[in-house]
Design a protein around this motif. Structure first.
Motif, PDB file in Angstrom:
ATOM      1  N   LEU A   1       0.875  -1.176   0.000  1.00 21.58           N
ATOM      2  CA  LEU A   1       0.000   0.000   0.000  1.00 21.58           C
ATOM      3  C   LEU A   1       0.908   1.221   0.000  1.00 21.58           C
ATOM      4  CD1 LEU A   1      -2.392  -1.164   2.875  1.00 21.58           C
ATOM      5  CD2 LEU A   1      -2.726  -1.514   0.412  1.00 21.58           C
ATOM      6  N   VAL A   2       0.982   1.927  -1.114  1.00 19.92           N
ATOM      7  CA  VAL A   2       1.922   3.037  -1.236  1.00 19.92           C
ATOM      8  C   VAL A   2       1.215   4.234  -1.859  1.00 19.92           C
ATOM      9  CG1 VAL A   2       4.184   3.792  -2.072  1.00 19.92           C
ATOM     10  CG2 VAL A   2       3.760   1.354  -1.651  1.00 19.92           C
ATOM     11  N   GLY A   3       1.222   5.355  -1.145  1.00 16.33           N
ATOM     12  CA  GLY A   3       0.621   6.566  -1.671  1.00 16.33           C
ATOM     13  C   GLY A   3      -0.183   7.294  -0.615  1.00 16.33           C
ATOM     14  N   PRO A   4      -0.911   8.338  -1.006  1.00 19.29           N
ATOM     15  CA  PRO A   4      -1.695   9.110  -0.038  1.00 19.29           C
ATOM     16  C   PRO A   4      -2.896   8.318   0.453  1.00 19.29           C
ATOM     17  CG  PRO A   4      -2.111   9.890  -2.273  1.00 19.29           C
ATOM     18  CD  PRO A   4      -0.996   8.899  -2.374  1.00 19.29           C
TER      19      PRO A   4
ATOM     20  N   ALA B   1       9.165   8.012  -3.127  1.00 20.60           N
ATOM     21  CA  ALA B   1       9.922   9.247  -3.358  1.00 20.60           C
ATOM     22  C   ALA B   1       9.407   9.978  -4.591  1.00 20.60           C
ATOM     23  CB  ALA B   1      11.407   8.935  -3.504  1.00 20.60           C
ATOM     24  N   HIS B   2       9.110   9.217  -5.635  1.00 21.54           N
ATOM     25  CA  HIS B   2       8.567   9.836  -6.845  1.00 21.54           C
ATOM     26  C   HIS B   2       7.246  10.541  -6.552  1.00 21.54           C
ATOM     27  CE1 HIS B   2       6.903  10.360 -10.875  1.00 21.54           C
ATOM     28  NE2 HIS B   2       5.818   9.778 -10.416  1.00 21.54           N
ATOM     29  N   LEU B   3       6.364   9.888  -5.797  1.00 27.23           N
ATOM     30  CA  LEU B   3       5.062  10.472  -5.503  1.00 27.23           C
ATOM     31  C   LEU B   3       5.188  11.714  -4.623  1.00 27.23           C
ATOM     32  CD1 LEU B   3       2.976   7.230  -4.813  1.00 27.23           C
ATOM     33  CD2 LEU B   3       3.026   8.589  -6.914  1.00 27.23           C
ATOM     34  N   LEU B   4       6.036  11.636  -3.614  1.00 25.99           N
ATOM     35  CA  LEU B   4       6.178  12.753  -2.684  1.00 25.99           C
ATOM     36  C   LEU B   4       6.857  13.959  -3.329  1.00 25.99           C
ATOM     37  CD1 LEU B   4       7.242  10.868   0.575  1.00 25.99           C
ATOM     38  CD2 LEU B   4       5.130  12.160   0.255  1.00 25.99           C
ATOM     39  N   LEU B   5       7.886  13.698  -4.120  1.00 19.36           N
ATOM     40  CA  LEU B   5       8.682  14.776  -4.703  1.00 19.36           C
ATOM     41  C   LEU B   5       8.202  15.179  -6.089  1.00 19.36           C
ATOM     42  CD1 LEU B   5      12.229  13.470  -3.688  1.00 19.36           C
ATOM     43  CD2 LEU B   5      10.791  15.123  -2.469  1.00 19.36           C
TER      44      LEU B   5
ATOM     45  N   HIS C   1       9.944  -6.144  -2.013  1.00 20.22           N
ATOM     46  CA  HIS C   1       9.453  -4.890  -2.572  1.00 20.22           C
ATOM     47  C   HIS C   1      10.228  -3.658  -2.109  1.00 20.22           C
ATOM     48  CE1 HIS C   1       5.501  -7.233  -1.751  1.00 20.22           C
ATOM     49  NE2 HIS C   1       5.851  -7.496  -2.997  1.00 20.22           N
ATOM     50  N   ALA C   2      11.086  -3.808  -1.092  1.00 19.09           N
ATOM     51  CA  ALA C   2      11.573  -2.661  -0.331  1.00 19.09           C
ATOM     52  C   ALA C   2      12.159  -1.541  -1.195  1.00 19.09           C
ATOM     53  CB  ALA C   2      12.592  -3.128   0.696  1.00 19.09           C
ATOM     54  N   ALA C   3      13.089  -1.886  -2.057  1.00 15.56           N
ATOM     55  CA  ALA C   3      13.735  -0.847  -2.858  1.00 15.56           C
ATOM     56  C   ALA C   3      12.734  -0.163  -3.783  1.00 15.56           C
ATOM     57  CB  ALA C   3      14.876  -1.450  -3.669  1.00 15.56           C
ATOM     58  N   GLY C   4      11.866  -0.933  -4.396  1.00 18.53           N
ATOM     59  CA  GLY C   4      10.867  -0.364  -5.293  1.00 18.53           C
ATOM     60  C   GLY C   4       9.878   0.526  -4.563  1.00 18.53           C
ATOM     61  N   VAL C   5       9.479   0.121  -3.341  1.00 14.64           N
ATOM     62  CA  VAL C   5       8.555   0.935  -2.552  1.00 14.64           C
ATOM     63  C   VAL C   5       9.186   2.289  -2.235  1.00 14.64           C
ATOM     64  CG1 VAL C   5       7.495   1.169  -0.272  1.00 14.64           C
ATOM     65  CG2 VAL C   5       7.202  -0.936  -1.574  1.00 14.64           C
TER      66      VAL C   5
END
Length: 234
Positions: free
Chosen positions: A161-164, A190-194, A181-185
């Protein structure tokens, strides 16, 4: 345990655990990422957010220290036996082994749970570890070491579960991610936040709200139903 601080329908920071029953310090933040593993549902529920994940117990076994190994933590990949739902990896001077070849054993998370490792109980997992040991030469030959019930989070589609978080501005999630999944998460979050770089996957595939229309019962039954087929292709 820390808690999310909500003001007028928005997360404004994290309240640290205070001494005794007293409130701790408020650490303010414009956005808070909940990445607390199996405790995620407990913290999220206190802020009125449901996380569609189920905590499950998982048997894990170590060998004793092996003379051919040194203290290098990892220098070889995790090895999977998909047909047997077994995997093995190195931990410094020991090898470790886990199995999903048993009935799922859910665990209800709570703030009182002090760790993600519980005492091993043979009766919970039947012959799963004994059969798994026969697959891996090191485990057929080496003396058996520590055993434990490891606890991890499982979603209905086995993805994080990744995102807002829907319905609560300021709260972001990075939950139910495994070592796989760790590195991909991390990169995806980071992409979503930044708002920079390319997303790892379509954000909708990992969106925390993708199961909002599911009942608690359906989330639980589907997640647990996928436990033994965790290496199946979906």
């Amino acid at each position: 345990m820390q808690a999310l601080e909500v003001d007028r329908g928005r997360v404004i920071g994290v309240r640290t655990a205070g001494a005794g029953d007293g409130a701790g310090e408020l650490v303010r933040a414009g956005r808070v990422v909940l990445a607390t593993g199996i405790w995620g549902p407990v913290l999220a529920a206190a802020a009125g957010v449901r996380l569609p994940m189920v905590d499950v117990q998982h048997p894990y076994l170590f060998t004793d220290e092996r003379p051919e190994l040194d203290d290098t933590p990892i220098d070889m990949p995790i090895v999977r036996y998909p047909d047997h739902t077994v995997y093995t990896r190195r931990h410094g001077r020991r090898y470790g082994l886990g199995s999903y070849a048993h009935s799922p054993l859910p665990l209800e998370p709570s703030a009182a749970l002090g760790g993600a490792e519980l005492p091993y109980c043979e009766g919970d997992f039947g012959t799963a570890l004994g059969e798994a040991r026969q697959l891996v030469p090191a485990f057929r030959e080496a003396p058996q070491g520590r055993r434990l019930n490891g606890v991890f989070a499982l979603t209905p589609d086995e993805l994080p579960l990744v995102g807002p978080a829907a319905g609560l501005p300021g709260l972001w999630l990075a939950e139910a991610g495994w070592v796989t999944h760790a590195a991909g998460v991390g990169r995806h979050l980071a992409h979503l936040l930044l708002e920079a770089g390319e997303p790892v996957v379509d954000p909708g595939r990992l969106a925390p709200g993708r199961f909002d229309h599911w009942s608690d019962r359906k989330v639980r039954e589907t997640a647990l139903g996928n436990y033994r087929g965790i290496y199946d292709a979906h």
